[in-house]
Design a protein around this motif. Structure first.
Motif, PDB file in Angstrom:
ATOM      1  N   GLN A 122       2.263   9.978 -11.365  1.00 35.59           N
ATOM      2  CA  GLN A 122       1.617   9.571 -10.231  1.00 35.59           C
ATOM      3  C   GLN A 122       2.528   8.592  -9.540  1.00 35.59           C
ATOM      4  O   GLN A 122       2.873   7.694  -9.834  1.00 35.59           O
ATOM      5  CB  GLN A 122       0.273   8.862 -10.446  1.00 35.59           C
ATOM      6  N   HIS A 123       2.423   8.852  -7.933  1.00 35.51           N
ATOM      7  CA  HIS A 123       3.041   7.951  -7.224  1.00 35.51           C
ATOM      8  C   HIS A 123       2.183   6.806  -6.871  1.00 35.51           C
ATOM      9  O   HIS A 123       0.795   6.839  -6.712  1.00 35.51           O
ATOM     10  CB  HIS A 123       3.508   8.828  -6.115  1.00 35.51           C
ATOM     11  N   THR A 124       2.642   5.693  -6.337  1.00 34.78           N
ATOM     12  CA  THR A 124       1.814   4.495  -5.847  1.00 34.78           C
ATOM     13  C   THR A 124       2.142   4.376  -4.379  1.00 34.78           C
ATOM     14  O   THR A 124       3.217   4.691  -3.857  1.00 34.78           O
ATOM     15  CB  THR A 124       2.089   3.309  -6.638  1.00 34.78           C
ATOM     16  N   SER A 125       1.128   3.359  -3.780  1.00 37.01           N
ATOM     17  CA  SER A 125       1.426   3.057  -2.386  1.00 37.01           C
ATOM     18  C   SER A 125       2.529   2.422  -1.966  1.00 37.01           C
ATOM     19  O   SER A 125       3.182   1.613  -2.633  1.00 37.01           O
ATOM     20  CB  SER A 125       0.099   2.443  -1.960  1.00 37.01           C
ATOM     21  N   ARG A 126       3.386   3.164  -1.091  1.00 43.73           N
ATOM     22  CA  ARG A 126       4.563   2.373  -0.565  1.00 43.73           C
ATOM     23  C   ARG A 126       4.192   1.646   0.503  1.00 43.73           C
ATOM     24  O   ARG A 126       5.208   1.053   1.546  1.00 43.73           O
ATOM     25  CB  ARG A 126       5.682   3.373  -0.255  1.00 43.73           C
ATOM     26  N   ALA A 127       2.949   1.398   1.118  1.00 44.00           N
ATOM     27  CA  ALA A 127       2.911   0.605   2.286  1.00 44.00           C
ATOM     28  C   ALA A 127       2.899  -0.951   2.134  1.00 44.00           C
ATOM     29  O   ALA A 127       2.877  -1.433   1.199  1.00 44.00           O
ATOM     30  CB  ALA A 127       1.319   0.982   2.635  1.00 44.00           C
ATOM     31  N   VAL A 128       3.035  -1.381   3.438  1.00 48.79           N
ATOM     32  CA  VAL A 128       3.280  -2.808   3.244  1.00 48.79           C
ATOM     33  C   VAL A 128       1.804  -3.392   3.259  1.00 48.79           C
ATOM     34  O   VAL A 128       0.756  -3.016   3.678  1.00 48.79           O
ATOM     35  CB  VAL A 128       3.611  -3.118   4.815  1.00 48.79           C
ATOM     36  N   ASP A 129       1.752  -4.372   2.245  1.00 44.83           N
ATOM     37  CA  ASP A 129       0.348  -5.169   2.163  1.00 44.83           C
ATOM     38  C   ASP A 129       0.031  -6.114   3.269  1.00 44.83           C
ATOM     39  O   ASP A 129       0.809  -6.986   3.644  1.00 44.83           O
ATOM     40  CB  ASP A 129       0.622  -6.022   0.971  1.00 44.83           C
ATOM     41  N   PRO A 130      -1.238  -5.648   3.967  1.00 45.44           N
ATOM     42  CA  PRO A 130      -1.591  -6.393   5.305  1.00 45.44           C
ATOM     43  C   PRO A 130      -1.919  -7.708   4.918  1.00 45.44           C
ATOM     44  O   PRO A 130      -1.967  -8.714   5.972  1.00 45.44           O
ATOM     45  CB  PRO A 130      -2.342  -5.700   5.670  1.00 45.44           C
ATOM     46  N   ASN A 131      -2.357  -8.028   3.636  1.00 51.32           N
ATOM     47  CA  ASN A 131      -3.029  -9.274   3.435  1.00 51.32           C
ATOM     48  C   ASN A 131      -1.870 -10.536   3.291  1.00 51.32           C
ATOM     49  O   ASN A 131      -0.716 -10.043   2.607  1.00 51.32           O
ATOM     50  CB  ASN A 131      -3.796  -9.395   2.057  1.00 51.32           C
ATOM     51  N   PRO A 132      -2.081 -11.660   3.958  1.00 51.75           N
ATOM     52  CA  PRO A 132      -0.704 -12.640   4.030  1.00 51.75           C
ATOM     53  C   PRO A 132      -0.557 -13.207   2.538  1.00 51.75           C
ATOM     54  O   PRO A 132       0.587 -13.396   2.363  1.00 51.75           O
ATOM     55  CB  PRO A 132      -1.389 -13.770   4.905  1.00 51.75           C
ATOM     56  N   HIS A 133      -1.566 -13.412   1.689  1.00 54.47           N
ATOM     57  CA  HIS A 133      -1.161 -13.926   0.406  1.00 54.47           C
ATOM     58  C   HIS A 133      -0.515 -15.409   0.313  1.00 54.47           C
ATOM     59  O   HIS A 133       0.372 -15.514  -0.688  1.00 54.47           O
ATOM     60  CB  HIS A 133      -0.583 -13.058  -0.478  1.00 54.47           C
ATOM     61  N   ASP A 134      -0.798 -16.091   1.481  1.00 52.74           N
ATOM     62  CA  ASP A 134      -0.099 -17.408   1.555  1.00 52.74           C
ATOM     63  C   ASP A 134      -1.006 -18.532   1.450  1.00 52.74           C
ATOM     64  O   ASP A 134      -0.750 -19.827   1.408  1.00 52.74           O
ATOM     65  CB  ASP A 134       0.727 -17.544   2.679  1.00 52.74           C
ATOM     66  N   GLY A 135      -2.461 -18.347   0.845  1.00 48.81           N
ATOM     67  CA  GLY A 135      -3.452 -19.322   0.626  1.00 48.81           C
ATOM     68  C   GLY A 135      -3.789 -19.992   1.932  1.00 48.81           C
ATOM     69  O   GLY A 135      -4.590 -20.973   1.868  1.00 48.81           O
ATOM     70  N   GLU A 136      -3.607 -19.303   3.127  1.00 45.05           N
ATOM     71  CA  GLU A 136      -4.042 -19.800   4.305  1.00 45.05           C
ATOM     72  C   GLU A 136      -5.169 -18.684   4.784  1.00 45.05           C
ATOM     73  O   GLU A 136      -4.896 -17.518   4.459  1.00 45.05           O
ATOM     74  CB  GLU A 136      -3.096 -20.017   5.359  1.00 45.05           C
ATOM     75  N   ILE A 137      -5.814 -18.962   5.982  1.00 42.25           N
ATOM     76  CA  ILE A 137      -6.881 -18.154   6.513  1.00 42.25           C
ATOM     77  C   ILE A 137      -6.096 -17.969   7.798  1.00 42.25           C
ATOM     78  O   ILE A 137      -5.880 -19.055   8.605  1.00 42.25           O
ATOM     79  CB  ILE A 137      -8.196 -18.579   6.684  1.00 42.25           C
ATOM     80  N   HIS A 138      -5.762 -16.722   8.225  1.00 37.51           N
ATOM     81  CA  HIS A 138      -5.234 -16.302   9.681  1.00 37.51           C
ATOM     82  C   HIS A 138      -6.508 -15.670  10.818  1.00 37.51           C
ATOM     83  O   HIS A 138      -7.158 -15.096   9.985  1.00 37.51           O
ATOM     84  CB  HIS A 138      -4.197 -15.437   9.464  1.00 37.51           C
ATOM     85  N   VAL A 139      -6.379 -16.211  11.735  1.00 34.87           N
ATOM     86  CA  VAL A 139      -7.457 -15.764  12.660  1.00 34.87           C
ATOM     87  C   VAL A 139      -6.823 -14.830  13.715  1.00 34.87           C
ATOM     88  O   VAL A 139      -5.829 -15.276  14.268  1.00 34.87           O
ATOM     89  CB  VAL A 139      -8.080 -16.938  13.295  1.00 34.87           C
TER      90      VAL A 139
END
Length: 621
Positions: free
Chosen positions: A306-323
């Motif tokens: 099976q293939h897996t997603s090659r999309a960019v992860d839109p979640n920042p994962h930097d421990g901060e909340i972005h508005v």
């Protein structure tokens, strides 16, 4: 084959000439001026205007791209959300019609801010920013024309484009994903512009697609610049079935040999792929029987892993909340994995979902920067922990003054102390443990203001807010929230951009309910112009969207549902359905083989819900 080779040679010569210019020591130039009205005078032999079905030769389609094209039914373009959709820059500038290019400059210092491009076909106005700004984050909205920045490199204008919507490479089913990026080069020679594009798509292409077009400058400004379009009913006989998305089952495209038979092209060559771009491909055609067998095999997904997603992860994962400002009174908070919507105004903020809770303090701080009032209402779109994990802390940080001094303040000692949590009754039911067991969440996290069916509505912060029940979508307690004046809908897990829908069959979810819920969202959206803008959508996970992405997601689920139902009708079991790779053309965008929600889990959920409640199959054959 010749098209791409010629374009590649052209690109190499262009780069070489640019380098030579940079070393010439000549006087500095202000940049390339492409202002004026233009039209395509000389295109490669495979222009967008010469569309033939199942003619993919010379295009580096991967398996997912080939499967998408072969199962695409042209009738899909009669669906409302497809009828007026704009073109991407790649499709527009290699297409036809008239173009108008002009510059926008600072009125005080005359520095170049941007280059504007207007295309007659679909009335697309494109901005190429020339002022050095950066591209938006991955969770920002995509558009048909994308976000473009440019710079002058000697005598060449080079443009880099991201944030594109899913669109067409050619309108015969060859598609470009919303993960595609593009580099373009404009080279002017008097009244001629040579335009070269390099399209890179990790989802549907194995290598960059290079195309070239020559444009001529119009001697006078053309009169025809408009392209009026409004969606409407195009096929009156079509049943109003919300699970319908016109498509062909694997191997059943009725136009499969139309092009190859007419032009005496081996079917294997017509199916495309990177190898059809190069001379060595001819060797594969020397044995007609072997070539035909290979072509027939290519009509179905391979049996590999099976293939897996090659999309960019839109979640920042930097421990901060972005508005991210959405529009009107509404903002999107990103960083807690699931998205949080916040409506502000003269009253206390209304918050839709609270995330996992790992960054709850930072969520509260971010909301505090948007409003100096305590959070008044929290709406939970489901009971799942990634949407309710911050309930306790956000509830404690809030206050509902509408309860103070009311009848309730005499009945409940804590009335008004904390934000009021709203949700469907089934959300509360699932968060409260049965008698004799311990609840998974504290009582402070439970919705206390519940509704049972239809909708729950409020007028808050200067606009109508409606909470709609979506029965048996991902669970039996899903809600969507519509901010009517702001024209924003928060969908929870009913719609995401990062994975296949999490259809929780054990907790009341179903594929039919999921499609119905997506159609209910589409019934409430209105696009601003040519299929985009207008009502904006905050998904449960992923980037900001509008109705086009919701319709694409709906169509994807409906197509997978139709394939599974067809296999069930033939007597196939779950293992056979999984082996058929019914999601092959979407796995490179949404697929997963590990983690909490995999492709196999999604297929099993579709299979199980259809076995429990068979749906009508709508497939064109």
């Amino acid at each position: 084959m010749k098209i791409n080779t010629a374009a590649l040679v052209l690109l190499v010569l262009m780069v070489a000439s640019t380098a030579a210019f940079g070393q010439s020591g000549g006087p500095p130039r202000s940049g390339l001026d492409i202002s004026g009205a233009w039209f395509n005078s000389l295109q490669d032999s495979d222009s967008n205007a010469t569309i033939q079905l199942v003619s993919y030769g010379g295009y580096p389609l991967n398996e997912a791209g080939r499967m998408y094209a072969l199962t695409w039914d042209p009738s899909r373009m009669t669906l409302r959300q497809q009828q007026c959709a704009q073109y991407s820059p790649h499709f527009l500038l290699h297409g036809g019609g008239n173009y108008r290019f002009w510059e926008e400059r600072d009125p005080y210092n005359q520095r170049l801010i941007s280059i504007k491009m207007y295309g007659q076909i679909t009335e697309g106005t494109r901005t190429i920013w020339m002022d050095g700004r950066t591209h938006p984050p991955a969770y920002a909205q995509h558009t048909f024309l994308g976000f473009s920045t440019g710079k002058n490199e000697g005598t060449v204008l080079t443009v880099y484009t991201t944030h594109l919507k899913r669109n067409w490479i050619k309108a015969n089913g060859m598609t470009q994903s919303d993960q595609a990026t593009m580099v373009e080069h404009f080279m002017r020679h008097g009244d001629i512009i040579t335009y070269v594009s390099v399209l890179t798509d990790p989802v549907y292409l194995t290598e960059p697609l290079i195309r070239s077009t020559e444009m001529s400058r119009s001697r006078r400004d053309p009169d025809a610049w408009l392209y009026a379009c409004d969606d409407g009913e195009q096929i009156l006989s079509r049943a109003n079935d919300p699970t319908e998305a016109p498509n062909y089952l694997y191997g059943q495209n009725p136009s499969l040999r139309e092009f190859s038979d007419k032009h005496q092209v081996p079917l294997l060559g017509a199916l495309g792929g990177a190898d059809t771009m190069y001379p060595e491909f001819a060797a594969k055609l020397k044995d007609p029987a072997a070539a035909e067998a290979a072509a027939k095999a290519a009509l179905f997904p391979s049996s590999g892993p099976q293939h897996t997603s090659r999309a960019v992860d839109p979640n920042p994962h930097d421990g901060e909340i972005h508005v991210l400002p959405v529009q009107g009174n509404v903002y999107m908070l990103v960083g807690e994995d699931s998205n949080i919507a916040v409506q502000i105004g003269e009253q206390g903020p209304l918050v839709v979902d609270t995330g996992k809770g790992q960054l709850a303090d930072k969520v509260i701080a971010a909301i505090g920067k948007l409003s100096d009032r305590p959070i008044q209402f929290i709406v939970n779109t489901s009971f799942h922990a990634d949407h309710t994990g911050g309930n306790v802390k956000l509830h404690a940080a809030g206050e509902d003054p509408s309860l103070l001094g009311s009848f309730f303040s005499g009945q409940f000692a804590d009335a008004g102390q904390g934000a009021t949590i709203i949700g469907h009754q089934n959300v509360q039911n699932r968060m409260i443990a049965p008698t004799g067991t311990t609840a998974a969440t504290a009582s402070e996290a439970w919705p206390t203001d519940t509704y049972i069916q239809g909708r729950r509505r409020k007028y808050h912060n200067g606009e109508a807010v409606e909470i709609f029940y979506e029965p048996n979508a991902t669970t039996d307690g899903d809600s969507i929230v519509q901010f009517r004046r702001s024209d924003v809908i928060a969908t929870g897990d009913v719609f995401t951009t990062t994975e296949y829908p999490f259809i929780d069959v054990k907790n009341g979810g179903s594929v039919r309910g999921e499609i119905d819920a997506l159609n209910n969202i589409l019934d409430k959206t209105v696009y601003r112009h040519m299929g985009e803008g207008g009502t904006l959508i905050i998904p449960g996970h992923g980037r900001l969207c509008d109705e086009y992405e919701v319709s694409e997601y709906r169509d994807m689920i409906a197509i997978v549902r139709a394939r599974v139902q067809a296999l069930i009708d033939k007597g196939s079991g779950l293992d056979q359905v999984k082996a058929a790779r019914v999601t092959a053309d979407y796995d490179d965008r949404y697929g997963a083989t590990s983690g909490p929600w995999t492709t196999d889990m999604f297929v099993e959920a579709v299979y199980t819900s259809l076995k429990q409640s068979p749906a009508k199959t709508v497939v064109r054959k």
